[in-house]
Design an enzyme around this catalytic site. Sequence first.
Site, PDB file in Angstrom:
ATOM      1  N   SER A  66      67.190  31.353  55.948  1.00 11.33           N
ATOM      2  CA  SER A  66      68.174  31.504  57.016  1.00 11.33           C
ATOM      3  C   SER A  66      69.406  32.250  56.519  1.00 11.33           C
ATOM      4  O   SER A  66      69.709  32.276  55.325  1.00 11.33           O
ATOM      5  CB  SER A  66      68.598  30.138  57.545  1.00 11.33           C
ATOM      6  OG  SER A  66      67.498  29.455  58.075  1.00 11.33           O
TER       7      SER A  66
HETATM    8  N1  SAH Z   1      65.867  26.362  55.378  1.00 16.96           N
HETATM    9  C1  SAH Z   1      64.764  27.236  55.066  1.00 16.96           C
HETATM   10  C2  SAH Z   1      64.095  27.680  56.355  1.00 16.96           C
HETATM   11  C3  SAH Z   1      62.811  28.399  56.160  1.00 16.96           C
HETATM   12  S1  SAH Z   1      62.074  28.976  57.656  1.00 16.96           S
HETATM   13  C4  SAH Z   1      65.283  28.426  54.301  1.00 16.96           C
HETATM   14  O1  SAH Z   1      66.366  28.901  54.636  1.00 16.96           O
HETATM   15  O2  SAH Z   1      64.620  28.908  53.391  1.00 16.96           O
HETATM   16  C5  SAH Z   1      61.406  27.490  58.341  1.00 16.96           C
HETATM   17  C6  SAH Z   1      60.375  26.784  57.530  1.00 16.96           C
HETATM   18  O3  SAH Z   1      59.836  25.733  58.325  1.00 16.96           O
HETATM   19  C7  SAH Z   1      59.183  27.632  57.098  1.00 16.96           C
HETATM   20  O4  SAH Z   1      59.072  27.580  55.701  1.00 16.96           O
HETATM   21  C8  SAH Z   1      57.982  26.977  57.796  1.00 16.96           C
HETATM   22  O5  SAH Z   1      56.797  27.011  57.017  1.00 16.96           O
HETATM   23  C9  SAH Z   1      58.486  25.555  57.979  1.00 16.96           C
HETATM   24  N2  SAH Z   1      57.826  24.770  59.017  1.00 16.96           N
HETATM   25  C10 SAH Z   1      57.407  25.152  60.252  1.00 16.96           C
HETATM   26  N3  SAH Z   1      56.835  24.109  60.902  1.00 16.96           N
HETATM   27  C11 SAH Z   1      56.906  23.038  60.062  1.00 16.96           C
HETATM   28  C12 SAH Z   1      56.492  21.670  60.139  1.00 16.96           C
HETATM   29  N4  SAH Z   1      55.892  21.160  61.221  1.00 16.96           N
HETATM   30  N5  SAH Z   1      56.729  20.868  59.083  1.00 16.96           N
HETATM   31  C13 SAH Z   1      57.349  21.337  57.954  1.00 16.96           C
HETATM   32  N6  SAH Z   1      57.751  22.616  57.824  1.00 16.96           N
HETATM   33  C14 SAH Z   1      57.533  23.460  58.864  1.00 16.96           C
END
Ligand code: SAH
Length: 218
Positions: A66
């Site tokens: 993000s």
């Molecule tokens: N805060 C992180 C956000 C990554 S994007 C950063 O800034 O790096 C969002 C993430 O949520 C992705 O890695 C995706 O694989 C994960 N995600 C999506 N659905 C999910 C679920 N049901 N349970 C756990 N993670 C999930």
Amino acid sequence: MARALGPEYRGARRRLVEALQDRGIRDLGVLRAFDELPRHLFVPDTVRHRSYEDAALPIGGGQTISQPYVHARAVEALALTGRERVLEIGTGSGFQTALLSRLSAQVFSVERSATLLDRTRPVLQEVGVRNASLLAGDGTLGWREFAPFDAIVVSAGAPDVPPSLAAQLAEGGRLLIPVGSREEQQLTLFTKRDGVLHPTPLTTVRFVPLVGAEGWAS
Ligand code: SAH
């Protein structure tokens, strides 16, 4: 911190902190964490030169780290005192996990992609995060074993609040989650009082979809 921060990127990091202040981030603990965390270790080599831009960046597998402002705003909204047990859904790059680990007592973070988690685990180790537990699985179901949580932060966009997460939030606790369509969501802060979630909408965001039993179908 396991690895001392060298002079590398120090100027860029300082400019990012100033940009966050200019955009209205006031929490000193949050600003200090941004000043001290090596964001460049959390992104792939291909985009490393852009680590301290206030922008979202690709981290592989169609996922993104993000934008720093969004992380700062999210973590600030949780108003952490350092004593909380926090549940994070969507570990991704682990950068927000590292922020949370500095601002709370214990972090429990669930990531759906085991591949991504395998890459993130050693980075968190390297930057000295010791109070975070990571789990590969469907975060829409929370992490029941360690509930209730004082704060829950969901880093992927949901159609609605997953009932399991609402149930695992402690009384008086805060749940931050983007809710809306697959394309666009309202980052919403819910506070639990007398067992009921009270919403405060914060800002419009575009997160990748929360895919799971109580989220979107894949
Ligand atoms: N805060 C992180 C956000 C990554 S994007 C950063 O800034 O790096 C969002 C993430 O949520 C992705 O890695 C995706 O694989 C994960 N995600 C999506 N659905 C999910 C679920 N049901 N349970 C756990 N993670 C999930």
